[in-house]
Scaffold this active site. Structure first.
Site, PDB file in Angstrom:
ATOM      1  N   HIS A 155       0.820  -1.207   0.000  1.00 10.07           N
ATOM      2  CA  HIS A 155       0.000   0.000   0.000  1.00 10.07           C
ATOM      3  C   HIS A 155       0.858   1.262   0.000  1.00 10.07           C
ATOM      4  O   HIS A 155       0.395   2.317  -0.423  1.00 10.07           O
ATOM      5  CB  HIS A 155      -0.955  -0.006   1.191  1.00 10.07           C
ATOM      6  CG  HIS A 155      -2.149  -0.878   0.986  1.00 10.07           C
ATOM      7  ND1 HIS A 155      -3.441  -0.437   1.118  1.00 10.07           N
ATOM      8  CD2 HIS A 155      -2.255  -2.193   0.646  1.00 10.07           C
ATOM      9  CE1 HIS A 155      -4.287  -1.417   0.865  1.00 10.07           C
ATOM     10  NE2 HIS A 155      -3.585  -2.511   0.586  1.00 10.07           N
ATOM     11  N   VAL A 178       1.875   3.208  -4.468  1.00  8.81           N
ATOM     12  CA  VAL A 178       1.444   4.604  -4.620  1.00  8.81           C
ATOM     13  C   VAL A 178       2.692   5.486  -4.612  1.00  8.81           C
ATOM     14  O   VAL A 178       3.199   5.858  -3.559  1.00  8.81           O
ATOM     15  CB  VAL A 178       0.488   5.018  -3.475  1.00  8.81           C
ATOM     16  CG1 VAL A 178       0.040   6.463  -3.654  1.00  8.81           C
ATOM     17  CG2 VAL A 178      -0.726   4.102  -3.434  1.00  8.81           C
ATOM     18  N   GLY A 220       5.817   4.832  -5.208  1.00  7.28           N
ATOM     19  CA  GLY A 220       7.064   4.244  -4.758  1.00  7.28           C
ATOM     20  C   GLY A 220       7.162   4.046  -3.257  1.00  7.28           C
ATOM     21  O   GLY A 220       6.348   4.546  -2.482  1.00  7.28           O
ATOM     22  N   SER A 265       5.121   7.205   2.651  1.00  9.64           N
ATOM     23  CA  SER A 265       4.014   8.166   2.662  1.00  9.64           C
ATOM     24  C   SER A 265       2.786   7.597   3.357  1.00  9.64           C
ATOM     25  O   SER A 265       1.972   8.337   3.910  1.00  9.64           O
ATOM     26  CB  SER A 265       3.665   8.596   1.228  1.00  9.64           C
ATOM     27  OG  SER A 265       3.427   7.466   0.409  1.00  9.64           O
ATOM     28  N   GLU A 269      -2.511   9.722   2.941  1.00 18.34           N
ATOM     29  CA  GLU A 269      -2.825   8.437   2.300  1.00 18.34           C
ATOM     30  C   GLU A 269      -3.411   7.444   3.300  1.00 18.34           C
ATOM     31  O   GLU A 269      -4.268   6.628   2.958  1.00 18.34           O
ATOM     32  CB  GLU A 269      -1.557   7.824   1.699  1.00 18.34           C
ATOM     33  CG  GLU A 269      -1.000   8.554   0.506  1.00 18.34           C
ATOM     34  CD  GLU A 269       0.291   7.918   0.005  1.00 18.34           C
ATOM     35  OE1 GLU A 269       0.537   6.721   0.297  1.00 18.34           O
ATOM     36  OE2 GLU A 269       1.066   8.612  -0.675  1.00 18.34           O
ATOM     37  N   THR A 282      -2.902 -23.241   5.314  1.00 23.36           N
ATOM     38  CA  THR A 282      -1.628 -22.879   5.971  1.00 23.36           C
ATOM     39  C   THR A 282      -1.548 -21.349   6.075  1.00 23.36           C
ATOM     40  O   THR A 282      -0.689 -20.720   5.455  1.00 23.36           O
ATOM     41  CB  THR A 282      -0.416 -23.416   5.181  1.00 23.36           C
ATOM     42  OG1 THR A 282      -0.447 -22.898   3.835  1.00 23.36           O
ATOM     43  CG2 THR A 282      -0.420 -24.926   5.143  1.00 23.36           C
ATOM     44  N   ASP A 332       3.953 -20.050   1.609  1.00 25.27           N
ATOM     45  CA  ASP A 332       4.213 -21.165   0.716  1.00 25.27           C
ATOM     46  C   ASP A 332       3.392 -20.986  -0.558  1.00 25.27           C
ATOM     47  O   ASP A 332       2.843 -19.911  -0.806  1.00 25.27           O
ATOM     48  CB  ASP A 332       3.888 -22.497   1.409  1.00 25.27           C
ATOM     49  CG  ASP A 332       2.460 -22.527   1.973  1.00 25.27           C
ATOM     50  OD1 ASP A 332       1.619 -21.714   1.514  1.00 25.27           O
ATOM     51  OD2 ASP A 332       2.182 -23.352   2.865  1.00 25.27           O
TER      52      ASP A 332
END
Length: 332
Positions: A63, A67, A69, A73, A85, A251, A256
């Site tokens: 998340h 947005v 990079g 933020s 954000e 699991t 996995d």
């Protein structure tokens, strides 16, 4: 401009490479030599105390990084004048344990190396360690990011996939972030750990005309017994918004390839999950990762490394926050 010619063109084309080149696994070797050890110790303590921390931090990573990079933020708290954000509706369910982990690491690191380690590097490093700790692949991350100077709620919409989106829409979101369909399918495998709130998939398992109908027909592609159990589990979800189900029913705490195996047998929790198993563009990749965990781990690690290095903020466009939830010039 004409006198600049080919030299300027070369510099412009080299900028992305220069930004990536500033990242290094040893970035803090001299300025904060105990950073990685401190991070790993706190991550281990937190994961033992709260086993859902790994999934929560991995989600927080996505998340943030999807947005603009990996720039921390997502960690900035809103103020009376600016909504960050963090308060976008899609981020309301981000778990507190993940935020708490980053705060703990930042506090410890600041005591050892004040104003050196960025919050964005802490989030990336913590995610790497947690994925490995719960059985996942080793992700070779680099450090040297700076924290963003901007966090605005309006920048979030359209950059994060939602459970009810079509596969066409989800693919387009990842493509806009420079990620291929293959990388998208590998990254969605993060759903092998963690949980989703009932409200995120209620429209899929309940009859839209009668939310209390526990005997409604199973959605297309979903195992009928699984659908029936989910309806029982989420029967009162409108009264208790915290009600949730594991993304991987078999699991849930182990990283996995069971997520992909589940999809092939109708145990996909979210509508978007099951769509990946049936869409012609993604089905062969689901089949591959279901039968070959090594292929999944390799693809996931490489895709995570790519995401972590996109749109990196440099000195000019970023900062090292003293507190991850506040800008350094915040006056209160």
């Amino acid at each position: 401009m004409k006198s600049c010619g080919l030299r300027c063109l070369f510099i412009l084309l080299s900028l992305p490479c220069l930004i990536q080149a500033s990242l290094s696994p040893d970035y803090y070797r001299k300025t904060c030599p105990d950073f990685d050890q401190t991070l790993v110790e706190i991550v281990s303590q937190k994961q033992i105390a709260a086993p859902t921390t790994a999934a929560g931090t991995l989600r927080l990573f996505f998340h943030d990084c999807m947005v603009d990079g990996c720039d921390a933020s997502i960690l900035v708290a809103s103020t009376p004048r600016k909504t960050s954000e963090r308060d976008a509706d899609i981020n309301h369910s981000l778990p507190g344990d993940a935020f708490d982990l980053i705060t703990r690491i930042k506090t410890a690191v600041e005591l050892k190396c004040p104003n050196v380690v960025s919050c964005s590097d802490i989030l990336v490093g913590a995610t790497r360690s947690l994925v490995s700790m719960v059985g996942g692949p080793r992700i070779n991350v680099k450090f040297g990011r700076k924290d963003s100077l901007v966090s605005e709620m309006d920048r979030v919409e359209g950059k994060l996939a939602r459970p009810n989106m079509t596969m066409e829409h989800i693919i387009s979101i990842f493509e806009k972030s420079g990620l291929t369909v293959q990388e998208m399918v590998a990254l969605v495998g993060a759903h092998t750990i963690g949980f989703s709130h009932c409200k995120e998939f209620a429209s899929r398992i309940f009859n839209s005309k009668n939310q209390s109908d526990l005997n409604a027909a199973a959605p297309e592609g979903m195992n009928p017994k699984y659908a029936a159990e989910l309806r029982k589990l989420c029967a009162n979800y409108t009264k208790d918004e915290e009600m949730s189900a594991f993304n991987d029913v078999f699991t849930p705490g182990k990283f996995d390839n069971m997520y992909y195996k589940n999809l092939k047998h109708g145990y996909g929790l979210l509508e978007s999950d099951q769509a990946i198993a049936s869409d012609n563009r993604t089905r062969s990749l689901v089949d591959l990762y279901a039968r070959n965990e090594t292929a999944f781990f390799d693809a996931f690690a490489k895709a995570m490394e790519k995401v972590s290095e996109q749109k990196v903020k440099t000195e000019k466009h970023g900062d090292v926050r003293r507190r991850c939830d506040q800008y350094n010039d915040y006056k209160g």
